[in-house]
Design a protein around this motif. Structure first.
Motif, PDB file in Angstrom:
ATOM      1  N   PRO A 406      27.986  85.710 107.985  1.00 41.83           N
ATOM      2  CA  PRO A 406      29.231  86.178 108.616  1.00 41.83           C
ATOM      3  C   PRO A 406      30.456  85.411 108.116  1.00 41.83           C
ATOM      4  N   VAL A 407      31.529  86.128 107.871  1.00 46.28           N
ATOM      5  CA  VAL A 407      32.823  85.537 107.526  1.00 46.28           C
ATOM      6  C   VAL A 407      33.900  86.321 108.263  1.00 46.28           C
ATOM      7  N   ASP A 408      35.084  85.746 108.349  1.00 41.34           N
ATOM      8  CA  ASP A 408      36.217  86.432 108.965  1.00 41.34           C
ATOM      9  C   ASP A 408      36.818  87.378 107.931  1.00 41.34           C
ATOM     10  N   LEU A 409      36.416  88.641 107.981  1.00 35.92           N
ATOM     11  CA  LEU A 409      36.866  89.605 106.981  1.00 35.92           C
ATOM     12  C   LEU A 409      38.371  89.815 107.026  1.00 35.92           C
ATOM     13  N   ARG A 410      38.956  89.726 108.203  1.00 35.32           N
ATOM     14  CA  ARG A 410      40.406  89.962 108.326  1.00 35.32           C
ATOM     15  C   ARG A 410      41.205  88.897 107.577  1.00 35.32           C
ATOM     16  N   ALA A 411      40.610  87.716 107.426  1.00 33.60           N
ATOM     17  CA  ALA A 411      41.323  86.631 106.755  1.00 33.60           C
ATOM     18  C   ALA A 411      41.243  86.727 105.237  1.00 33.60           C
ATOM     19  N   LEU A 412      40.384  87.601 104.714  1.00 30.96           N
ATOM     20  CA  LEU A 412      40.210  87.706 103.266  1.00 30.96           C
ATOM     21  C   LEU A 412      41.284  88.594 102.656  1.00 30.96           C
ATOM     22  N   PRO A 413      41.882  88.163 101.534  1.00 30.03           N
ATOM     23  CA  PRO A 413      42.773  89.074 100.794  1.00 30.03           C
ATOM     24  C   PRO A 413      41.988  90.270 100.270  1.00 30.03           C
ATOM     25  N   ASP A 414      42.705  91.312  99.858  1.00 28.64           N
ATOM     26  CA  ASP A 414      42.048  92.528  99.382  1.00 28.64           C
ATOM     27  C   ASP A 414      41.059  92.238  98.257  1.00 28.64           C
ATOM     28  N   ALA A 415      41.490  91.417  97.291  1.00 27.84           N
ATOM     29  CA  ALA A 415      40.634  91.133  96.139  1.00 27.84           C
ATOM     30  C   ALA A 415      39.362  90.407  96.565  1.00 27.84           C
ATOM     31  N   ALA A 416      39.492  89.462  97.488  1.00 33.45           N
ATOM     32  CA  ALA A 416      38.325  88.718  97.961  1.00 33.45           C
ATOM     33  C   ALA A 416      37.383  89.617  98.755  1.00 33.45           C
ATOM     34  N   LEU A 417      37.949  90.575  99.475  1.00 37.19           N
ATOM     35  CA  LEU A 417      37.123  91.512 100.241  1.00 37.19           C
ATOM     36  C   LEU A 417      36.259  92.352  99.296  1.00 37.19           C
ATOM     37  N   LEU A 418      36.862  92.844  98.224  1.00 36.19           N
ATOM     38  CA  LEU A 418      36.109  93.617  97.241  1.00 36.19           C
ATOM     39  C   LEU A 418      35.108  92.742  96.494  1.00 36.19           C
ATOM     40  N   LEU A 419      35.471  91.494  96.249  1.00 35.38           N
ATOM     41  CA  LEU A 419      34.550  90.573  95.579  1.00 35.38           C
ATOM     42  C   LEU A 419      33.310  90.341  96.427  1.00 35.38           C
ATOM     43  N   ARG A 420      33.478  90.239  97.750  1.00 32.24           N
ATOM     44  CA  ARG A 420      32.320  90.077  98.635  1.00 32.24           C
ATOM     45  C   ARG A 420      31.425  91.318  98.543  1.00 32.24           C
ATOM     46  N   ALA A 421      32.037  92.502  98.525  1.00 30.97           N
ATOM     47  CA  ALA A 421      31.250  93.729  98.393  1.00 30.97           C
ATOM     48  C   ALA A 421      30.486  93.742  97.070  1.00 30.97           C
ATOM     49  N   ASP A 422      31.131  93.297  96.008  1.00 33.34           N
ATOM     50  CA  ASP A 422      30.472  93.274  94.698  1.00 33.34           C
ATOM     51  C   ASP A 422      29.301  92.298  94.682  1.00 33.34           C
ATOM     52  N   ARG A 423      29.453  91.149  95.322  1.00 32.72           N
ATOM     53  CA  ARG A 423      28.358  90.170  95.371  1.00 32.72           C
ATOM     54  C   ARG A 423      27.171  90.718  96.144  1.00 32.72           C
ATOM     55  N   ILE A 424      27.448  91.382  97.263  1.00 30.15           N
ATOM     56  CA  ILE A 424      26.368  91.984  98.042  1.00 30.15           C
ATOM     57  C   ILE A 424      25.656  93.044  97.211  1.00 30.15           C
ATOM     58  N   GLU A 425      26.440  93.886  96.531  1.00 33.66           N
ATOM     59  CA  GLU A 425      25.850  94.958  95.723  1.00 33.66           C
ATOM     60  C   GLU A 425      24.995  94.387  94.600  1.00 33.66           C
ATOM     61  N   GLU A 426      25.509  93.378  93.883  1.00 33.41           N
ATOM     62  CA  GLU A 426      24.768  92.794  92.759  1.00 33.41           C
ATOM     63  C   GLU A 426      23.484  92.119  93.227  1.00 33.41           C
ATOM     64  N   THR A 427      23.574  91.352  94.300  1.00 42.86           N
ATOM     65  CA  THR A 427      22.390  90.661  94.819  1.00 42.86           C
ATOM     66  C   THR A 427      21.341  91.666  95.290  1.00 42.86           C
ATOM     67  N   THR A 428      21.790  92.680  95.989  1.00 44.81           N
ATOM     68  CA  THR A 428      20.856  93.680  96.513  1.00 44.81           C
ATOM     69  C   THR A 428      20.169  94.425  95.382  1.00 44.81           C
ATOM     70  N   ARG A 429      20.925  94.766  94.351  1.00 42.72           N
ATOM     71  CA  ARG A 429      20.325  95.490  93.228  1.00 42.72           C
ATOM     72  C   ARG A 429      19.232  94.651  92.564  1.00 42.72           C
ATOM     73  N   GLU A 430      19.498  93.349  92.389  1.00 46.02           N
ATOM     74  CA  GLU A 430      18.498  92.467  91.776  1.00 46.02           C
ATOM     75  C   GLU A 430      17.240  92.383  92.635  1.00 46.02           C
ATOM     76  N   ILE A 431      17.425  92.268  93.934  1.00 44.03           N
ATOM     77  CA  ILE A 431      16.277  92.185  94.844  1.00 44.03           C
ATOM     78  C   ILE A 431      15.500  93.494  94.836  1.00 44.03           C
ATOM     79  N   LEU A 432      16.219  94.607  94.818  1.00 45.44           N
ATOM     80  CA  LEU A 432      15.554  95.907  94.857  1.00 45.44           C
ATOM     81  C   LEU A 432      14.740  96.180  93.593  1.00 45.44           C
TER      82      LEU A 432
END
Length: 817
Positions: A406-432
């Protein structure tokens, strides 16, 4: 001026006379037969609202969206407030000028009968009003109907400012109608521009519009004008002459040409005369403007089998455009698994699947067998020996928890918010990638079926195979057990807690110490299991944490369950099947032991699949939180009409719109409207493909016929609601089945997946609102409430006007699987 005669008004007088009054004035100026009358202006309403302090009294309720409280406050105000003497005198004089006849008193809001929202049935109409005193009472009630709970909900759903709407009232001489009804100059059900749809019944048209009477249906060809076919719903009932029907059709086409858009025309036949009671734009033809849809692909036999095995249960509804963002995590891993087993996938085909948004079914790229398939048995055997659960718990699950922390999503700038989504996507793809390799071990079931068939015969092989993998302890069974214990805590927490859940009022739990203590238990449960999906692993499908209604519904169902879900029966079936098969195989040396060991590994593989699926829901939940934060930002910045609209965008659009590439809001609204309409078409095809064909020929199925009042296909559990006191019985996603509907029922349409009624037709308020909400509806299905059993599974085809009665359900049943 307080009073306006109809012949003084035109379309330009919408702010003064409201939508209905302005349109009637226009018809009168055209020299058409409109019952004479007058309009009490919207200004008169506004003057009284100011004098009575309406805005101040309703402000607290509007701020908290307390629609019922606002409606009650307004009703009391309009009933007791003193009318200005000048208005009362003017109304009485206008009524006497008409000759003091029986009159119809109709609401005419300044935001109704517009091209993009009809407000059909949201405000009141009173017929056969006799005398000046009763007329003034009806006037007050029409004013108050601007603030009914259903009107408030309707405006809120469409973003209409409550305090920016006024209401006029139309008073007209009653017509002694022989027949009355509604004509649509374009068929709004079949979405056909070459045909008109007419519904007519003896007596007053309000009975048809309100859904209390099932009218006869005519379909008229527009050019050359002719009656294509007719459906007489009541045998032996009188009908108007074809000459009169065609005369009405010509008149309606003239009205369409004058107003410049398809019209919804209310009319009355008195003798050989036609009286026009209303003409307004049809607001439900958005489905004709849709995105281009690709033609259905030709499926290989393997694709068809994969489709049947996965789509129907795992994806019960079509995905929305933004759901493709979630699929980007999954599709590459699935394609890689297909290549591992020896199937060749064209890279261009894979990219096309990754980019696809609209499909009537979800389908992987077309695979081509290669010689590598010959090595599949050895690969499955190798995979089967690995300890996949150990890898999952010590590596994969740890990475999931880390990336989804968990992180405070409201505190993240737009770029950081998308970067978090990209990290989740990349990690999940590797695990899958590795997870799907492990799931290949389940193909051992193919090999095990051979000795099972030899042991018990072909007819029993499938049932025995099912028993051999029963009695497993999975994470799903753990969740169900935790839910059972949570229900038992509600029983022991005291009568107030029990009653709040039983009566579907969990919000009442905040009012007592026992209730708050129980809510803490619920929060602990959601902390552990709130990422559980309800519909499927879609970004657009809320989890239990986001929408706890399904969880509360399950708790309500479990209140009377005293025994926890048990795996004992399944384990007994497993042991009996294992003993039977191994006993039959004992004559082949070593075969029983090999079978037993392979089966054990297969069972472990299934447990691994269930556990990993459960944990992967955390990934989708984390991505959903990011999508929700992006939606909030776009909405607050004025780039998105509603946060929920984000699911009708593509991933590329979401990323661009967080930057500088946002189109004007008017263009966004048109885009979202077009995408919503497209989704309605796609989901209808999805449902029909997944459920329609098999259900129609199912043993013991039955069919009801009615009027297809709102197109689309949906399958679900029927909920019989016989009157307003039973409104609380309907749960989200159920199909509303009732004798009739009137405007008071339409708020239920925000919950219902579809509507079926005994009476009514395509011209009723229910049909209009159902089409606006985009839910399938079959009205006038005679005997629906007696032939359909409460809780029964049915399929509603609003396009064809039929209801298929499928298997019986058990009210309150919970499937522990």
């Amino acid at each position: 001026m307080t009073i306006h005669r109809l012949n003084e008004l035109s379309r330009a007088d919408l702010p003064t006379a409201g939508g209905k009054g302005a349109n009637l004035g226009e018809l009168t100026r055209l020299g058409l037969a409109v019952p004479p009358g007058f309009v009490v202006s919207a200004g008169a309403y506004a003057e009284h609202a100011r004098a009575w302090g309406l805005a101040e009294r309703l402000a607290p309720h509007l701020a908290t969206e307390s629609w019922d409280a606002a409606a009650a406050e307004a009703a009391e105000l309009f009933e007791r407030g003193a009318l200005l003497p000048t208005l009362e005198r003017a109304v009485r004089e206008a009524h006497r000028e008409l000759g003091a006849p029986l009159v119809a008193v109709r609401s005419s809001a300044t935001a109704e009968d517009l091209a993009d929202a009809s407000f059909a049935g949201q405000h009141e109409t009173y017929l056969n009003v006799a005398g000046e005193d009763e007329l003034l009472v009806a006037l007050r009630r029409c004013w108050a109907s601007l603030w009914s709970a259903r009107a408030l909900q309707y405006r809120a759903a469409r973003g209409v400012d409550h305090l920016g709407v006024d209401i006029a009232v139309v008073v007209q001489r009653m017509v002694s109608a022989d027949f009355a009804g509604v004509l649509f100059t374009v068929d709004p059900v079949a979405q056909r521009a070459d045909r008109m749809l007419l519904e007519v019944a003896p007596g007053l048209g309000e009975a048809v519009v309100s859904g209390h009477t099932t009218g006869d249906v005519y379909r008229l060809r527009r050019e050359p004008l002719a009656i294509d076919d007719r459906d007489h719903r009541v045998a032996g009932r009188e009908a108007p002459s074809d000459t009169l029907v065609l005369q009405l059709g010509r008149l309606a086409l003239d009205l369409e040409a004058h107003f410049g858009c398809p019209q919804d025309v209310e009319f009355a036949f008195e003798g050989r005369s036609i009286y026009l009671l209303q003409s307004r734009p049809i607001t439900t033809l958005g489905g004709t403007d849709i995105e281009p849809l690709p033609p259905p692909p030709e499926l290989s036999r393997l694709q068809r089998k994969m489709l049947e095995a996965n789509d129907n249960d795992r994806f019960p509804v079509a995905p929305k455009p933004l759901d493709q963002w979630g699929f980007r995590m999954v599709i590459p891993a699935l394609v890689n698994a297909m290549r591992l087993v020896g199937l060749d996938i064209d890279e261009a085909d894979e990219r096309a699947t990754m980019a696809e948004v609209w499909r009537e079914f979800f389908v992987l790229p077309s695979p081509r067998p290669t010689f590598r398939l010959l090595g599949l048995p050895q690969r499955v055997a190798t995979v089967l020996r690995n300890d996949w659960m150990a890898w999952w718990e010590t590596e994969a699950f740890v990475r999931i928890l880390e990336v989804c922390a968990p992180v405070d999503l409201r505190a993240l700038p737009d770029a950081a918010l998308l970067l978090r989504a990209d990290r989740i996507e990349e990690t999940t793809r590797e695990i899958l990638f590795k997870r799907f390799e492990g799931i290949l071990s389940q193909m051992a079931a193919i090999a095990l079926r051979i000795p099972v068939t030899a042991a018990v015969g072909r007819k029993r092989a499938e049932a025995v195979m099912g028993d051999l993998v029963s009695g497993l302890h999975t994470r799903t069974s753990e969740v169900n057990l935790a839910l059972f214990h949570l229900a038992r805590k509600a029983v022991s927490a005291g009568p107030e807690v029990f009653r709040s859940i039983r009566e579907g009022r969990p919000e009442d739990l905040r009012g007592s110490d026992e209730g708050r203590a129980y809510l803490a238990e619920v929060e602990a449960f959601l902390d552990e299991h709130g990422h559980r999906e309800s519909t499927g692993l879609y970004l657009s499908a809320p989890t239990w944490r986001q929408d706890p209604a399904p969880m509360w519904g399950l708790l309500r169902s479990l209140l009377d369950t005293t025994e926890p879900p048990s795996e004992e029966a399944g384990q007994k079936r497993y042991q009996a099947a294992l003993d039977e098969v191994t006993h039959a195989l004992r004559f082949v040396p070593g075969l029983s032991d090999t079978f037993r060991n392979t089966l054990l590994q297969l069972r472990r593989a299934i447990v691994f699949r269930e556990r990993s699926h459960y944990d992967l829901a955390r990934v989708f939940s984390a991505q959903q939180a990011i999508v929700g934060e992006i939606a909030r930002r776009l909405h607050e910045r004025g780039h998105l009409p509603s946060p929920d609209d984000i699911f009708y965008l593509t991933e590329a659009e979401v990323r661009a719109w967080l930057g500088e590439g946002v189109p004007p809001l008017s263009e966004v609204k048109r885009l979202v409207q077009r995408r919503r309409a497209t989704y309605g078409v796609v989901n209808g095809k999805w449902q029909k493909r997944a459920f329609g064909a098999g259900a129609e020929g199912a043993a013991g199925s039955d069919e009801l016929r009615g009027t297809g009042a709102s197109s689309g296909v949906v399958r679900g559990r029927a909920r019989i609601v016989r009157d307003e006191r039973e409104f609380g019985r309907l749960k989200p996603g159920e199909i509303l089945v009732c004798r009739y509907t009137n405007p008071a029922w339409t708020p239920l349409f925000t919950l219902a997946a579809g509507v079926v009624t005994d009476t009514g037709g395509a011209a009723s308020h229910a049909a209009i609102v159902a089409r606006e909400y985009g839910i399938p509806a079959v009205l006038g299905a005679a005997g629906a409430t007696t032939r359909i059993t409460d809780g029964q599974e049915i399929l509603v085809d609003g396009t064809e006007g039929r209801v298929l009665l499928l298997r019986l359900g058990v009210t309150g049943e919970v499937a522990f699987a």
